[in-house]
Design a protein around this motif. Structure first.
Motif, PDB file in Angstrom:
ATOM      1  N   ASP A 161     -15.664   1.732  -9.281  1.00 23.91           N
ATOM      2  CA  ASP A 161     -15.479   0.448  -8.615  1.00 23.91           C
ATOM      3  C   ASP A 161     -15.185   0.579  -7.129  1.00 23.91           C
ATOM      4  O   ASP A 161     -15.112  -0.432  -6.423  1.00 23.91           O
ATOM      5  CB  ASP A 161     -14.335  -0.325  -9.277  1.00 23.91           C
ATOM      6  N   LEU A 162     -14.998   1.799  -6.639  1.00 30.34           N
ATOM      7  CA  LEU A 162     -14.677   1.954  -5.215  1.00 30.34           C
ATOM      8  C   LEU A 162     -15.854   1.541  -4.338  1.00 30.34           C
ATOM      9  O   LEU A 162     -15.700   0.754  -3.404  1.00 30.34           O
ATOM     10  CB  LEU A 162     -14.271   3.400  -4.922  1.00 30.34           C
ATOM     11  N   GLY A 163     -17.015   2.107  -4.605  1.00 33.26           N
ATOM     12  CA  GLY A 163     -18.214   1.690  -3.884  1.00 33.26           C
ATOM     13  C   GLY A 163     -18.389   2.272  -2.501  1.00 33.26           C
ATOM     14  O   GLY A 163     -19.513   2.487  -2.047  1.00 33.26           O
ATOM     15  N   THR A 190      -3.146   8.400   0.404  1.00 30.70           N
ATOM     16  CA  THR A 190      -1.728   8.427   0.043  1.00 30.70           C
ATOM     17  C   THR A 190      -1.228   7.040  -0.330  1.00 30.70           C
ATOM     18  O   THR A 190      -0.464   6.866  -1.286  1.00 30.70           O
ATOM     19  CB  THR A 190      -0.881   8.987   1.201  1.00 30.70           C
ATOM     20  N   VAL A 191      -1.630   6.024   0.424  1.00 31.55           N
ATOM     21  CA  VAL A 191      -1.297   4.633   0.121  1.00 31.55           C
ATOM     22  C   VAL A 191      -2.591   3.839   0.199  1.00 31.55           C
ATOM     23  O   VAL A 191      -3.309   3.920   1.198  1.00 31.55           O
ATOM     24  CB  VAL A 191      -0.267   4.052   1.114  1.00 31.55           C
ATOM     25  N   LEU A 192      -2.875   3.065  -0.852  1.00 32.77           N
ATOM     26  CA  LEU A 192      -4.089   2.247  -0.894  1.00 32.77           C
ATOM     27  C   LEU A 192      -3.722   0.811  -1.262  1.00 32.77           C
ATOM     28  O   LEU A 192      -2.826   0.591  -2.088  1.00 32.77           O
ATOM     29  CB  LEU A 192      -5.077   2.801  -1.918  1.00 32.77           C
ATOM     30  N   PRO A 193      -4.396  -0.176  -0.683  1.00 28.73           N
ATOM     31  CA  PRO A 193      -4.098  -1.571  -1.027  1.00 28.73           C
ATOM     32  C   PRO A 193      -4.674  -1.946  -2.379  1.00 28.73           C
ATOM     33  O   PRO A 193      -5.838  -1.706  -2.676  1.00 28.73           O
ATOM     34  CB  PRO A 193      -4.801  -2.358   0.096  1.00 28.73           C
ATOM     35  N   GLY A 194      -3.832  -2.479  -3.239  1.00 33.22           N
ATOM     36  CA  GLY A 194      -4.305  -3.018  -4.506  1.00 33.22           C
ATOM     37  C   GLY A 194      -4.415  -2.031  -5.650  1.00 33.22           C
ATOM     38  O   GLY A 194      -4.507  -2.437  -6.815  1.00 33.22           O
ATOM     39  N   ILE A 195      -4.443  -0.741  -5.375  1.00 30.75           N
ATOM     40  CA  ILE A 195      -4.545   0.259  -6.436  1.00 30.75           C
ATOM     41  C   ILE A 195      -3.573   1.399  -6.148  1.00 30.75           C
ATOM     42  O   ILE A 195      -3.143   1.595  -5.006  1.00 30.75           O
ATOM     43  CB  ILE A 195      -5.976   0.825  -6.586  1.00 30.75           C
ATOM     44  N   THR A 196      -3.251   2.152  -7.199  1.00 26.30           N
ATOM     45  CA  THR A 196      -2.357   3.300  -7.055  1.00 26.30           C
ATOM     46  C   THR A 196      -3.185   4.578  -7.098  1.00 26.30           C
ATOM     47  O   THR A 196      -3.926   4.798  -8.052  1.00 26.30           O
ATOM     48  CB  THR A 196      -1.322   3.335  -8.190  1.00 26.30           C
ATOM     49  N   PRO A 197      -3.102   5.433  -6.078  1.00 29.36           N
ATOM     50  CA  PRO A 197      -3.841   6.698  -6.100  1.00 29.36           C
ATOM     51  C   PRO A 197      -3.417   7.551  -7.295  1.00 29.36           C
ATOM     52  O   PRO A 197      -2.251   7.557  -7.688  1.00 29.36           O
ATOM     53  CB  PRO A 197      -3.439   7.369  -4.780  1.00 29.36           C
ATOM     54  N   PRO A 254      -6.146   2.849   5.497  1.00 27.60           N
ATOM     55  CA  PRO A 254      -6.325   3.608   4.253  1.00 27.60           C
ATOM     56  C   PRO A 254      -7.739   4.144   4.091  1.00 27.60           C
ATOM     57  O   PRO A 254      -8.685   3.709   4.764  1.00 27.60           O
ATOM     58  CB  PRO A 254      -6.008   2.563   3.183  1.00 27.60           C
ATOM     59  N   GLY A 255      -7.898   5.056   3.137  1.00 30.98           N
ATOM     60  CA  GLY A 255      -9.200   5.631   2.846  1.00 30.98           C
ATOM     61  C   GLY A 255     -10.129   4.685   2.112  1.00 30.98           C
ATOM     62  O   GLY A 255     -11.341   4.881   2.100  1.00 30.98           O
ATOM     63  N   HIS A 256      -9.577   3.647   1.494  1.00 33.45           N
ATOM     64  CA  HIS A 256     -10.372   2.632   0.808  1.00 33.45           C
ATOM     65  C   HIS A 256      -9.686   1.289   1.031  1.00 33.45           C
ATOM     66  O   HIS A 256      -8.464   1.190   0.978  1.00 33.45           O
ATOM     67  CB  HIS A 256     -10.465   2.914  -0.694  1.00 33.45           C
ATOM     68  N   GLY A 257     -10.464   0.250   1.278  1.00 31.29           N
ATOM     69  CA  GLY A 257      -9.892  -1.075   1.442  1.00 31.29           C
ATOM     70  C   GLY A 257      -9.488  -1.381   2.875  1.00 31.29           C
ATOM     71  O   GLY A 257      -9.740  -0.603   3.798  1.00 31.29           O
ATOM     72  N   ASP A 258      -8.842  -2.525   3.034  1.00 37.07           N
ATOM     73  CA  ASP A 258      -8.519  -3.045   4.355  1.00 37.07           C
ATOM     74  C   ASP A 258      -7.194  -2.494   4.886  1.00 37.07           C
ATOM     75  O   ASP A 258      -6.367  -1.986   4.122  1.00 37.07           O
ATOM     76  CB  ASP A 258      -8.429  -4.578   4.293  1.00 37.07           C
ATOM     77  N   PRO A 259      -6.977  -2.599   6.208  1.00 40.37           N
ATOM     78  CA  PRO A 259      -5.707  -2.145   6.794  1.00 40.37           C
ATOM     79  C   PRO A 259      -4.512  -2.830   6.149  1.00 40.37           C
ATOM     80  O   PRO A 259      -4.599  -3.961   5.654  1.00 40.37           O
ATOM     81  CB  PRO A 259      -5.843  -2.548   8.268  1.00 40.37           C
TER      82      PRO A 259
END
Length: 246
Positions: A13-15, A190-197, A230-235
């Protein structure tokens, strides 16, 4: 603020993965690199051109951690464009002295010890992106990446320098890059919005979850109020009580 380009990746789902471009005049530095895939590198290069960045200006690729979507695109970019590759020393140690295939076999053995059903292990072995692009890690090793460790300074065109902070957990050698003057931090995963690494056990004498929680505590303590990229998603805005989407 650096340009953010979303490079396509064939992972669930990352895309896409965020690649950050710092550029000034004839010099560009990327943070992370997408995947060892023609489509991934194509979307990255196309995105750079959309921002007016000439890919031929690429001087350096700095990678936050060794996962396929962040590191392996560098095998193509650095080989084609002659750019320098820099990687966290903890992950580089694994890459050079353990090897991805041996590391992956060891991870499966640990999952088996923990009681993971054989059918699940077989599915992981078949579908893991790390297995599908294992040859890319050999190509990365041939580039002789420069190791990065705690406190190293990396010059970012037009943005002064960023400091390396070691934040193990998601991978053994994960790093984030911090600009205290600009109050920004490039977070990797390390920190991603909406999901836990996810945090993976890589040896019986390691404590990756403990390492990860310590890394989160340090980020909360030292980067309250910073903007997190973050590496995925918005700031995200970093607060002591937890990250909040901007």
């Amino acid at each position: 603020m650096p340009f953010r380009v979303e490079a396509w990746i064939p992972i669930g789902d990352l895309g896409s993965v965020n690649v950050y471009a710092f550029t000034e005049g004839p010099t560009t530095v990327l943070v992370d690199s997408g995947m060892f895939s023609g489509k991934s590198v194509y979307t990255l290069l196309k995105g750079l051109r959309r921002f007016g960045v000439d890919p031929r200006s690429l001087e350096r690729v700095v990678v936050t951690h060794y996962h396929v979507d962040h590191l392996t695109g560098a095998a193509i970019l650095c080989e084609a464009l002659g750019a320098e590759l820099m990687l966290a020393r903890g992950d580089l140690e694994l890459l050079l002295h353990v090897g991805v295939e041996q590391y992956f076999r060891g991870a499966l053995e640990l999952l088996a010890l923990a009681g993971t059903p054989r059918t699940v292990l077989e599915e992981i072995a078949r579908s893991s992106p790390a297995v599908r692009v294992a040859e890319a890690y050999g190509a990365v090793a041939e580039l002789s990446p420069k190791p990065l460790g705690e406190g190293d300074r990396i010059g970012m065109p037009g943005h002064g320098y960023y400091l390396v902070m070691e934040t193990p957990g998601h991978t053994p050698g994960h790093i984030v890059l911090v600009s205290h003057g600009r109050r920004k931090v490039l977070l990797g995963d390390t920190v991603l919005p909406g999901i836990t690494p996810h945090v993976s056990l890589h040896s019986l004498d390691s404590d990756p979850l403990g390492d990860y929680l310590s890394s989160l505590s340090r980020i909360a303590r030292e980067m309250d109020g910073y903007q997190g990229l973050p590496g995925h998603g918005d700031p995200i805005k970093m607060w002591l009580q937890g990250p909040e989407s901007l």
